[in-house]
Design a protein around this motif. Structure first.
Motif, PDB file in Angstrom:
ATOM      1  N   GLY A   1      -0.300   0.910   3.166  1.00  0.00           N
ATOM      2  CA  GLY A   1       1.086   0.847   2.723  1.00  0.00           C
ATOM      3  C   GLY A   1       1.879  -0.277   3.347  1.00  0.00           C
ATOM      4  O   GLY A   1       3.100  -0.183   3.480  1.00  0.00           O
ATOM      5  N   VAL A   2       1.208  -1.357   3.754  1.00  0.00           N
ATOM      6  CA  VAL A   2       1.894  -2.496   4.364  1.00  0.00           C
ATOM      7  C   VAL A   2       2.348  -3.453   3.273  1.00  0.00           C
ATOM      8  O   VAL A   2       1.564  -3.822   2.405  1.00  0.00           O
TER       9      VAL A   2
ATOM     10  N   LYS B   1       9.725   0.718   9.619  1.00  0.00           N
ATOM     11  CA  LYS B   1       8.579   1.430   9.084  1.00  0.00           C
ATOM     12  C   LYS B   1       7.692   1.896  10.226  1.00  0.00           C
ATOM     13  O   LYS B   1       7.753   1.356  11.337  1.00  0.00           O
ATOM     14  N   PRO B   2       6.846   2.904  10.003  1.00  0.00           N
ATOM     15  CA  PRO B   2       5.894   3.296  11.048  1.00  0.00           C
ATOM     16  C   PRO B   2       5.136   2.070  11.540  1.00  0.00           C
ATOM     17  O   PRO B   2       4.875   1.137  10.760  1.00  0.00           O
ATOM     18  N   PRO B   3       4.771   2.032  12.822  1.00  0.00           N
ATOM     19  CA  PRO B   3       4.179   0.816  13.404  1.00  0.00           C
ATOM     20  C   PRO B   3       3.029   0.226  12.600  1.00  0.00           C
ATOM     21  O   PRO B   3       2.925  -0.999  12.485  1.00  0.00           O
ATOM     22  N   GLU B   4       2.149   1.056  12.023  1.00  0.00           N
ATOM     23  CA  GLU B   4       0.998   0.519  11.313  1.00  0.00           C
ATOM     24  C   GLU B   4       1.344   0.037   9.902  1.00  0.00           C
ATOM     25  O   GLU B   4       0.495  -0.529   9.219  1.00  0.00           O
TER      26      GLU B   4
ATOM     27  N   ASN C   1      -6.639  -5.157   0.701  1.00  0.00           N
ATOM     28  CA  ASN C   1      -7.040  -3.832   1.185  1.00  0.00           C
ATOM     29  C   ASN C   1      -6.053  -3.274   2.198  1.00  0.00           C
ATOM     30  O   ASN C   1      -5.736  -2.086   2.193  1.00  0.00           O
ATOM     31  N   ASN C   2      -5.546  -4.116   3.100  1.00  0.00           N
ATOM     32  CA  ASN C   2      -4.555  -3.642   4.067  1.00  0.00           C
ATOM     33  C   ASN C   2      -3.280  -3.204   3.377  1.00  0.00           C
ATOM     34  O   ASN C   2      -2.664  -2.216   3.754  1.00  0.00           O
ATOM     35  N   THR C   3      -2.883  -3.940   2.364  1.00  0.00           N
ATOM     36  CA  THR C   3      -1.660  -3.596   1.646  1.00  0.00           C
ATOM     37  C   THR C   3      -1.780  -2.231   0.985  1.00  0.00           C
ATOM     38  O   THR C   3      -0.899  -1.378   1.097  1.00  0.00           O
ATOM     39  N   LEU C   4      -2.910  -1.999   0.313  1.00  0.00           N
ATOM     40  CA  LEU C   4      -3.062  -0.766  -0.457  1.00  0.00           C
ATOM     41  C   LEU C   4      -3.368   0.434   0.424  1.00  0.00           C
ATOM     42  O   LEU C   4      -2.790   1.502   0.278  1.00  0.00           O
ATOM     43  N   SER C   5      -4.295   0.277   1.363  1.00  0.00           N
ATOM     44  CA  SER C   5      -4.779   1.436   2.110  1.00  0.00           C
ATOM     45  C   SER C   5      -3.784   1.932   3.148  1.00  0.00           C
ATOM     46  O   SER C   5      -3.761   3.115   3.476  1.00  0.00           O
TER      47      SER C   5
ATOM     48  N   GLU D   1      11.293  -7.424   7.317  1.00  0.00           N
ATOM     49  CA  GLU D   1      10.424  -6.908   6.257  1.00  0.00           C
ATOM     50  C   GLU D   1      10.768  -7.575   4.930  1.00  0.00           C
ATOM     51  O   GLU D   1      11.909  -7.996   4.694  1.00  0.00           O
ATOM     52  N   LEU D   2       9.779  -7.667   4.047  1.00  0.00           N
ATOM     53  CA  LEU D   2      10.008  -8.273   2.737  1.00  0.00           C
ATOM     54  C   LEU D   2      10.926  -7.417   1.875  1.00  0.00           C
ATOM     55  O   LEU D   2      11.686  -7.923   1.060  1.00  0.00           O
TER      56      LEU D   2
END
Length: 408
Positions: free
Chosen positions: A249-250, A169-172, A243-247, A161-162
């Motif tokens: 939490g990735v 972290k949770p899988p998603e 969008n993936n980052t914000l929605s 992870e960065l």
């Protein structure tokens, strides 16, 4: 060498404990056998049988037929399969003393430096298969005692992870790196041998972070090829990553290659209606194609068809730069825009982009030979300036170096 190992004493007529050199501790049950063995070895004496089990992480017990020198390796123990533990005068059953976590979760880390193929083979040699992220996550939650990076069945490297590298972290919400070429790491195995072609990527978040190897990242062409050939995907648009980052939490907050050979860190700033407006769009531009970064790859679901999504802003202006911040002559700037499928922008086109909300605190060429930049909210190097189009004047096209504004 192992002659002492056959000398053991029976605690009772049914059960005893032995210790064999390099095999660890075993509990012995004479005249019994555990059904459902996983591997059978011929022409093995008793000591060889125990050694074979001790060298395989997921061998938990053995059935040994002394008369025929047959050694059967089990991935189970008698307490979990009582109905299959039966009397048989030809065999003796020997059970390894098993680590509690391994016994409970069936997840084990092998610490050698493997590439992916060797990692898969190594797990198989230990009577298991390479673990999925979900299996690793379930095994080590809520506490975690191991933070070593290792291969998973999806092709990602766990614990890369960065931020918060020593967490799962949770899988998603995970953002582990996916190597495109040679990458050496340990491997996480699980005790069940279950090779499968299932999709082990996140079910909702379909953007993965690519790298080349342990020490090398990707140029633009290699990023596009790896995403397409290794993962059947396409480079993600800035909006997809944002969008993936914000929605969800990735954490994908890293500079990387994007669709259209754009480069950027798409999760800086906030979430305006149009991604390309201030401040998020400031973080995405054109770079030299030989530069090396990570890459963001959009991988479709099994039944999902990939369709092209235009990665560029509605105002069609994109900033570009060379090897450094201001390193392009006029002709080099024009070539950069042309090579990315566009042309150099006019001043009017940059003004229109600024009126649409585009902000870039970095001056660049426009077609007239003028060097300008658009500001919405002056800050950083541009603090103290007035919002609007700032001009550095008309420059000598043959000797002056700057960055550039392209029109797509």
């Amino acid at each position: 060498m192992y002659s002492f190992a056959v000398l053991f004493s029976l605690v009772s007529c049914f059960r005893s404990s032995i210790s064999v050199a390099n095999t660890g501790q075993f509990v012995v049950f004479p005249q019994h056998v555990l059904l459902g063995w996983s591997q059978e070895l011929q022409n093995h004496n008793r000591i060889q049988c125990l050694l074979a089990c001790s060298r395989k992480t997921y061998c938990f017990s053995v059935n040994y037929n002394r008369q025929n020198e047959v050694c059967q390796l089990n991935k189970q123990i008698r307490e979990n399969t009582t109905m299959d533990f039966i009397a048989n005068p030809l065999y003796e059953y020997m059970e390894k003393v098993i680590d509690g976590d391994l016994k409970t979760h069936g997840i084990y880390f092998l610490s050698r430096e493997y590439d992916y193929e060797d990692a898969v083979e190594s797990c198989s040699n230990h009577l298991g298969s390479i673990a999925s992220y979900e299996q690793l996550y379930n095994a080590f939650q809520p506490t975690l005692e191991n933070c070593k990076d290792g291969w998973l069945i999806s092709g990602e490297i766990a614990f890369t992870e960065l931020t918060d590298a020593c967490t799962l972290k949770p899988p998603e919400q995970r953002s582990n790196v996916f190597p495109c070429k040679s990458y050496e790491s340990g491997v996480y195995c699980q005790k069940e041998y279950n090779p499968s072609a299932l999709d082990y990527l996140p079910k909702e978040q379909r953007i993965i972070r690519l790298t080349n190897s342990n020490l090398k990242k990707l140029n633009a062409e290699d990023a596009e090829i790896c995403c397409s050939t290794e993962f059947n995907g396409q480079l993600a648009t800035p909006l997809h990553v944002y969008n993936n980052t914000l929605s969800l939490g990735v954490n994908l907050c890293e500079t990387g290659w994007l669709s259209g050979w754009l480069v950027g860190n798409p999760c800086n700033g906030h979430a305006p209606p149009d991604f390309w407006l201030y401040p998020a769009g400031n973080e995405v531009n054109f770079k030299i194609a030989t530069n090396e970064y990570s890459a963001f790859c959009f991988v479709p679901l099994t039944n999902q068809t990939l369709t092209y999504t235009d990665p560029f802003p509605s105002h069609r202006v994109v900033h570009g730069e060379g090897e450094s911040r201001y390193s392009l002559s006029y002709d080099e700037a024009d070539d950069l825009c042309t090579n990315r499928g566009g042309r150099m922008a006019t001043r009017a086109e940059v003004e229109y982009a600024w009126q649409s909300g585009y902000d870039r605190c970095q001056a660049g060429w426009v077609t007239s030979g003028e060097v300008i930049y658009p500001l919405i909210e002056p800050e950083g190097f541009c603090s103290g300036n007035t919002p609007g189009i700032t001009s550095w004047g008309f420059k000598d096209m043959s000797t002056y170096s700057s960055s550039v504004f392209c029109y797509l």
